[in-house]
Scaffold this active site. Structure first.
Site, PDB file in Angstrom:
ATOM      1  N   SER A   1       5.146   2.057  -8.494  1.00 56.01           N
ATOM      2  CA  SER A   1       3.811   2.618  -8.249  1.00 56.01           C
ATOM      3  C   SER A   1       3.687   3.273  -6.881  1.00 56.01           C
ATOM      4  O   SER A   1       2.775   4.066  -6.650  1.00 56.01           O
ATOM      5  CB  SER A   1       2.749   1.525  -8.376  1.00 56.01           C
TER       6      SER A   1
ATOM      7  N   TYR B   1      12.838 -13.781   2.678  1.00 54.27           N
ATOM      8  CA  TYR B   1      13.223 -12.424   2.250  1.00 54.27           C
ATOM      9  C   TYR B   1      14.751 -12.261   2.302  1.00 54.27           C
ATOM     10  O   TYR B   1      15.367 -11.734   1.376  1.00 54.27           O
ATOM     11  CB  TYR B   1      12.525 -11.416   3.168  1.00 54.27           C
TER      12      TYR B   1
ATOM     13  N   ASP C   1       4.322  -7.565 -14.378  1.00 52.40           N
ATOM     14  CA  ASP C   1       4.381  -8.522 -13.279  1.00 52.40           C
ATOM     15  C   ASP C   1       5.683  -9.297 -13.442  1.00 52.40           C
ATOM     16  O   ASP C   1       5.827 -10.103 -14.370  1.00 52.40           O
ATOM     17  CB  ASP C   1       3.176  -9.475 -13.347  1.00 52.40           C
ATOM     18  N   VAL C   2       6.625  -9.066 -12.538  1.00 56.09           N
ATOM     19  CA  VAL C   2       7.965  -9.653 -12.728  1.00 56.09           C
ATOM     20  C   VAL C   2       7.986 -11.175 -12.536  1.00 56.09           C
ATOM     21  O   VAL C   2       8.972 -11.820 -12.851  1.00 56.09           O
ATOM     22  CB  VAL C   2       9.045  -8.991 -11.818  1.00 56.09           C
TER      23      VAL C   2
HETATM   24  P1  NDP Z   1       6.033  -1.293  -1.216  1.00 53.95           P
HETATM   25  O1  NDP Z   1       5.309  -2.475  -0.685  1.00 53.95           O
HETATM   26  O2  NDP Z   1       5.634   0.062  -0.786  1.00 53.95           O
HETATM   27  O3  NDP Z   1       6.025  -1.329  -2.825  1.00 53.95           O
HETATM   28  C1  NDP Z   1       6.345  -2.500  -3.497  1.00 53.95           C
HETATM   29  C2  NDP Z   1       6.316  -2.250  -4.984  1.00 53.95           C
HETATM   30  O4  NDP Z   1       6.603  -3.496  -5.673  1.00 53.95           O
HETATM   31  C3  NDP Z   1       4.929  -1.810  -5.474  1.00 53.95           C
HETATM   32  O5  NDP Z   1       5.111  -0.888  -6.520  1.00 53.95           O
HETATM   33  C4  NDP Z   1       4.324  -3.085  -6.001  1.00 53.95           C
HETATM   34  O6  NDP Z   1       3.317  -2.901  -6.969  1.00 53.95           O
HETATM   35  C5  NDP Z   1       5.564  -3.715  -6.629  1.00 53.95           C
HETATM   36  N1  NDP Z   1       5.373  -5.139  -6.898  1.00 53.95           N
HETATM   37  C6  NDP Z   1       4.912  -6.094  -6.061  1.00 53.95           C
HETATM   38  N2  NDP Z   1       4.824  -7.275  -6.707  1.00 53.95           N
HETATM   39  C7  NDP Z   1       5.232  -7.047  -7.988  1.00 53.95           C
HETATM   40  C8  NDP Z   1       5.340  -7.864  -9.139  1.00 53.95           C
HETATM   41  N3  NDP Z   1       5.028  -9.151  -9.121  1.00 53.95           N
HETATM   42  N4  NDP Z   1       5.808  -7.309 -10.278  1.00 53.95           N
HETATM   43  C9  NDP Z   1       6.141  -5.995 -10.320  1.00 53.95           C
HETATM   44  N5  NDP Z   1       6.038  -5.172  -9.278  1.00 53.95           N
HETATM   45  C10 NDP Z   1       5.590  -5.702  -8.109  1.00 53.95           C
HETATM   46  O7  NDP Z   1       7.567  -1.591  -0.872  1.00 53.95           O
HETATM   47  P2  NDP Z   1       8.800  -0.611  -0.562  1.00 53.95           P
HETATM   48  O8  NDP Z   1       8.687   0.611  -1.378  1.00 53.95           O
HETATM   49  O9  NDP Z   1       8.967  -0.522   0.885  1.00 53.95           O
HETATM   50  O10 NDP Z   1       9.990  -1.525  -1.098  1.00 53.95           O
HETATM   51  C11 NDP Z   1      10.602  -1.358  -2.374  1.00 53.95           C
HETATM   52  C12 NDP Z   1      11.837  -2.235  -2.412  1.00 53.95           C
HETATM   53  O11 NDP Z   1      12.722  -1.866  -1.353  1.00 53.95           O
HETATM   54  C13 NDP Z   1      11.543  -3.724  -2.205  1.00 53.95           C
HETATM   55  O12 NDP Z   1      12.389  -4.499  -3.018  1.00 53.95           O
HETATM   56  C14 NDP Z   1      11.884  -3.943  -0.744  1.00 53.95           C
HETATM   57  O13 NDP Z   1      12.251  -5.276  -0.488  1.00 53.95           O
HETATM   58  C15 NDP Z   1      13.058  -2.993  -0.594  1.00 53.95           C
HETATM   59  N6  NDP Z   1      13.313  -2.598   0.788  1.00 53.95           N
HETATM   60  C16 NDP Z   1      12.373  -1.924   1.537  1.00 53.95           C
HETATM   61  C17 NDP Z   1      12.655  -1.567   2.840  1.00 53.95           C
HETATM   62  C18 NDP Z   1      11.689  -0.820   3.695  1.00 53.95           C
HETATM   63  O14 NDP Z   1      12.004  -0.645   4.906  1.00 53.95           O
HETATM   64  N7  NDP Z   1      10.563  -0.366   3.185  1.00 53.95           N
HETATM   65  C19 NDP Z   1      13.936  -1.921   3.461  1.00 53.95           C
HETATM   66  C20 NDP Z   1      14.840  -2.637   2.601  1.00 53.95           C
HETATM   67  C21 NDP Z   1      14.532  -2.944   1.314  1.00 53.95           C
HETATM   68  P3  NDP Z   1       1.752  -2.683  -6.520  1.00 53.95           P
HETATM   69  O15 NDP Z   1       1.611  -1.263  -6.098  1.00 53.95           O
HETATM   70  O16 NDP Z   1       0.979  -3.018  -7.737  1.00 53.95           O
HETATM   71  O17 NDP Z   1       1.524  -3.655  -5.396  1.00 53.95           O
END
Ligand code: NDP
Length: 244
Positions: A12, A152, A60-61
């Site tokens: 999203s 984490y 929702d995972v």
């Molecule tokens: P964001 O917080 O921008 O987005 C997180 C996403 O995960 C959203 O789409 C959110 O949905 C979704 N989400 C949260 N909880 C659930 C759930 N229970 N079931 C399904 N979907 C869920 O994070 P990022 O884009 O920054 O991160 C994406 C991935 O990359 C993550 O795994 C993060 O750990 C990893 N990552 C990110 C880094 C960074 O610097 N940003 C660095 C290293 C890894 P909703 O919009 O509904 O909340």
């Protein structure tokens, strides 16, 4: 020639959204799956605007029922899932001494258990078609650790170990399993960090800039492609050199 189907969790916003849009431009049909149906729809609209096919799912995972239902719906609609990108992830940072059990559990439940739940749903179909790409979005923190992120780091380190175990288990069925380990990427997740923390992280990045979601998406596109057929169990760092 048919389009391959890519299921992206947490699509999203942030990195997941960039992965969805990048794979769409590479002619994949996309399943945008996150908890917020309206945000999913916005991403689906962006995909359709560039002539791609998108389906949205309220996923929702943490819920085994939600995961089961989402994959069943996809298979009913699309008949196939060729690529799974386990991108859904959260942080709940805090020093270990004071970390609440609920914060430990939630991070492990979304980042690691959630990814495994999704993997279990796609294995039968990928193994049957003898082609599949599973890409797990880990983190530099899962490789190097980070103070204040025990939960984490454990979730992402676990994801890397799971990637290697699965790669060995299902390689003979034509399914590859790889991880992408991003460094410091500009999204909602990192926007909330205090300025001095951001500056400290940036000082450790040889390429001298914060990463963009598209930097991660390009790596995922490669690992989802035909060209990566002989790569499995690999952890591809997309971190500007901050950890080698
Ligand atoms: P964001 O917080 O921008 O987005 C997180 C996403 O995960 C959203 O789409 C959110 O949905 C979704 N989400 C949260 N909880 C659930 C759930 N229970 N079931 C399904 N979907 C869920 O994070 P990022 O884009 O920054 O991160 C994406 C991935 O990359 C993550 O795994 C993060 O750990 C990893 N990552 C990110 C880094 C960074 O610097 N940003 C660095 C290293 C890894 P909703 O919009 O509904 O909340």
């Amino acid at each position: 020639m048919f389009n391959r189907v890519a299921f992206v969790t947490g699509a999203s916003r942030g990195i997941g959204r960039a992965i969805a849009l990048t794979l769409c431009r590479a002619n994949f049909d996309i399943v945008v799956a996150s908890p917020e149906i309206e945000r999913n729809e916005q991403v689906a609209e962006e995909i359709r605007a560039c002539s791609g096919e998108a389906m949205t799912l309220n996923l929702d995972v943490t819920s085994p029922e939600s995961v089961k239902e989402a994959f069943a719906k996809t298979l009913k609609d699309k008949t196939r899932i060729d690529v799974l990108v386990n991108n859904a992830g959260i942080t709940r940072d805090g020093l270990a001494m004071r970390m609440k059990p609920a914060d430990w559990d939630l991070v492990l439940n979304i980042n690691l258990n959630g990814a495994f739940r999704c993997i279990q749903q796609v294995l039968p179909t990928m193994m049957r078609s003898r082609w599949g790409r599973i890409v797990n979005i880990a983190s530099v923190v899962g490789q190097a650790g980070a103070a204040g992120q025990a939960n984490y780091a454990a979730s992402k380190g676990g994801m890397i170990a799971m990637t290697k175990a699965l790669a060995q288990e299902i390689g003979s069925r034509g399914v590859t399993v790889n991880a992408v380990a991003p460094g410091y990427i500009e999204t909602d997740m990192t926007r909330v960090l205090p300025e001095e923390v951001k500056a400290k992280i940036l000082a450790q990045v040889p390429l001298g800039r914060i990463g963009q979601p598209e930097d991660v998406a390009s790596a995922v596109k490669f690992l989802a492609s035909e060209e990566s057929a002989y790569i499995t169990g690999h952890v591809l760092a997309v971190n500007g050199g901050m950890y080698m």
